[in-house]
Design an enzyme around this catalytic site. Structure first.
Site, PDB file in Angstrom:
ATOM      1  N   LYS A 186      18.151  15.893  75.288  1.00 47.97           N
ATOM      2  CA  LYS A 186      17.502  17.216  75.249  1.00 47.97           C
ATOM      3  C   LYS A 186      18.542  18.338  75.409  1.00 47.97           C
ATOM      4  O   LYS A 186      19.717  18.052  75.637  1.00 47.97           O
ATOM      5  CB  LYS A 186      16.400  17.298  76.316  1.00 47.97           C
ATOM      6  CG  LYS A 186      15.322  16.222  76.153  1.00 47.97           C
ATOM      7  CD  LYS A 186      14.555  16.328  74.834  1.00 47.97           C
ATOM      8  CE  LYS A 186      13.824  15.044  74.502  1.00 47.97           C
ATOM      9  NZ  LYS A 186      12.402  15.041  74.695  1.00 47.97           N
TER      10      LYS A 186
HETATM   11  C1  PLP Z   1      11.188  14.139  74.816  1.00 50.36           C
HETATM   12  C2  PLP Z   1       9.826  14.663  74.683  1.00 50.36           C
HETATM   13  C3  PLP Z   1       8.819  14.354  75.609  1.00 50.36           C
HETATM   14  C4  PLP Z   1       8.988  13.340  76.693  1.00 50.36           C
HETATM   15  O1  PLP Z   1      10.017  13.602  77.575  1.00 50.36           O
HETATM   16  P1  PLP Z   1      10.644  12.386  78.414  1.00 50.36           P
HETATM   17  O2  PLP Z   1      11.571  13.066  79.360  1.00 50.36           O
HETATM   18  O3  PLP Z   1      11.342  11.497  77.451  1.00 50.36           O
HETATM   19  O4  PLP Z   1       9.521  11.702  79.117  1.00 50.36           O
HETATM   20  C5  PLP Z   1       7.591  14.981  75.475  1.00 50.36           C
HETATM   21  N1  PLP Z   1       7.342  15.822  74.468  1.00 50.36           N
HETATM   22  C6  PLP Z   1       8.262  16.106  73.532  1.00 50.36           C
HETATM   23  C7  PLP Z   1       7.913  17.052  72.452  1.00 50.36           C
HETATM   24  C8  PLP Z   1       9.529  15.516  73.591  1.00 50.36           C
HETATM   25  O5  PLP Z   1      10.429  15.780  72.644  1.00 50.36           O
END
Ligand code: PLP
Length: 374
Positions: A186
């Protein structure tokens, strides 16, 4: 097969992360219950989103789950959700026993199309769960207007959009609760992690209590509710604090990468590139392109050709309404969101890590153009 390798993403980690983690370790502050880094990271990140409160959690998924639990959304309630998303967005609604209603996409931003919301509202609708996909903010004004009209909560899934702006406002502070992920790929990372951003103090207290097993105030072991263990550790927060110091640098890098891709790939009628609407600052979490025109059916071939050159790419999400686990339960059907299906099947993203070199971007584009021209 090429020996060169361009990964889709690698985090920008350095001495700051190591130093802060070592500090936390030296202090013995390793859990999610105490340590200086937790409140520090919560406060700085919430302030960045123009929010009064931040509640750090263990992932983006648990952030979404906790947001819904905090708002007491549960069985019998309906939540309108962007169909094209990481399925974690839908899972969170389902963990709460609520019923998700998928909303189809805009063809250019890939985000949910606000003009489709009204027709899906029933007496059971409690919330709209928008997803700012790939770094581009949702068109929030119509969403907020519809929510006000129908007395609905708005939850923002900001897992891909840290620092994105809608009409100059940070995402995560526009709706009732913002939900972020700090997974390794992220915009900024804590390895695994997440955060709620919000302005309502009562909800912030409730979220904070629920995420730590809902212990009682006077008598700790007289629990206030059925709590969760969704705590972020102080070690993760130490990484988050270091990453937060680089957030604008990373976003600048991502926007520069997007410009470089646009310069090299723009003007083709067989490749759709990401947009930036006049209302938006797109943070370009990942550079998502879509094969179109004469190449519309060739995504697998094009990705295969890139892989041969050592260029990693990833398919777009498949929308809720295309998931067999939900179709088999009779909750949706493949034809419910035709635009989302089309975007899901044609999209793939290119290497977008903040440390990618100009040389690698050239190489990715040359390889891609070769594959498209075949
Ligand atoms: C990555 C992501 C999630 C989930 O996040 P995690 O930290 O992997 O649990 C939820 N929504 C979106 C749009 C994402 O890209």
């Amino acid at each position: 097969m090429s020996t060169r390798r361009v990964p889709v993403s690698q985090p920008l980690l350095g001495a700051e992360e190591t130093n802060h983690v070592n500090n936390a370790l030296a202090q013995g502050a390793i859990s999610g219950f105490f340590g200086d880094y937790l409140p520090m990271f919560e406060q700085e990140f919430a302030a960045y989103c123009d929010c009064a409160h931040g509640v750090a959690v263990s992932s983006g998924t648990t952030a979404l789950h906790l947001a819904l639990a905090t708002l007491s959304i549960g069985p019998g309630d309906e939540v309108l959700v962007a169909s094209l998303t990481n399925m974690a967005t839908f899972f969170a609604v389902l963990y709460q026993g609520a019923h998700p209603v998928p909303i189809d996409s805009e063809a250019d931003t890939l985000n949910l199309d606000p003009s489709l919301l009204r027709a899906k509202i029933t007496s059971k609708t409690k919330a709209i769960l928008v997803v700012h996909l790939f770094g581009h903010p949702v068109d929030m004004d119509p969403v907020m207007e519809i929510a006000r009209e129908h007395n609905l909560y708005v939850i923002e899934d900001c897992a891909e959009a840290h620092g994105a702006l809608y009409k100059g406002r940070k995402v995560g502070g526009i709706g009732d609760i913002g939900c972020f992920s700090f997974y390794a790929n992220k915009v900024i990372t804590t390895g695994e992690g997440g955060m709620l951003t919000l302005n309502n103090a009562e909800w912030a207290d409730r979220a904070r209590n629920l995420k730590g097993l809902a212990f009682g105030d006077k008598n700790k072991f007289m629990h206030k509710d059925i709590g969760y263990n969704f705590r972020m550790t102080n070690l993760q927060a130490a990484i988050g604090h270091a990453q937060f110091g680089k957030i604008e640098q990373i976003i600048d890098a991502k926007r520069t990468i997007a410009n470089a891709y646009r310069q090299r790939l723009g003007g083709r009628d067989d490749l759709q590139l990401p947009v930036e609407k006049p209302y938006a600052r797109n943070v370009h979490w990942m550079y998502m392109v879509l094969v179109s025109g004469r190449n519309a059916g060739r995504r697998a071939e094009v990705m295969q050709a890139l892989a041969q050159k050592g260029v990693e790419s990833r398919e777009n999400f498949l929308p809720y309404n295309m998931q067999e686990i939900f179709i088999n339960r009779g909750w949706t059907s493949a034809d419910e969101c035709p635009v989302a299906n089309d975007l899901g099947l044609r999209g793939f993203y290119l290497p977008s890590g903040p440390a990618i070199s100009d040389d690698d971007i050239d190489y990715v584009c040359q390889s891609l153009i070769e594959a498209l021209d075949q």
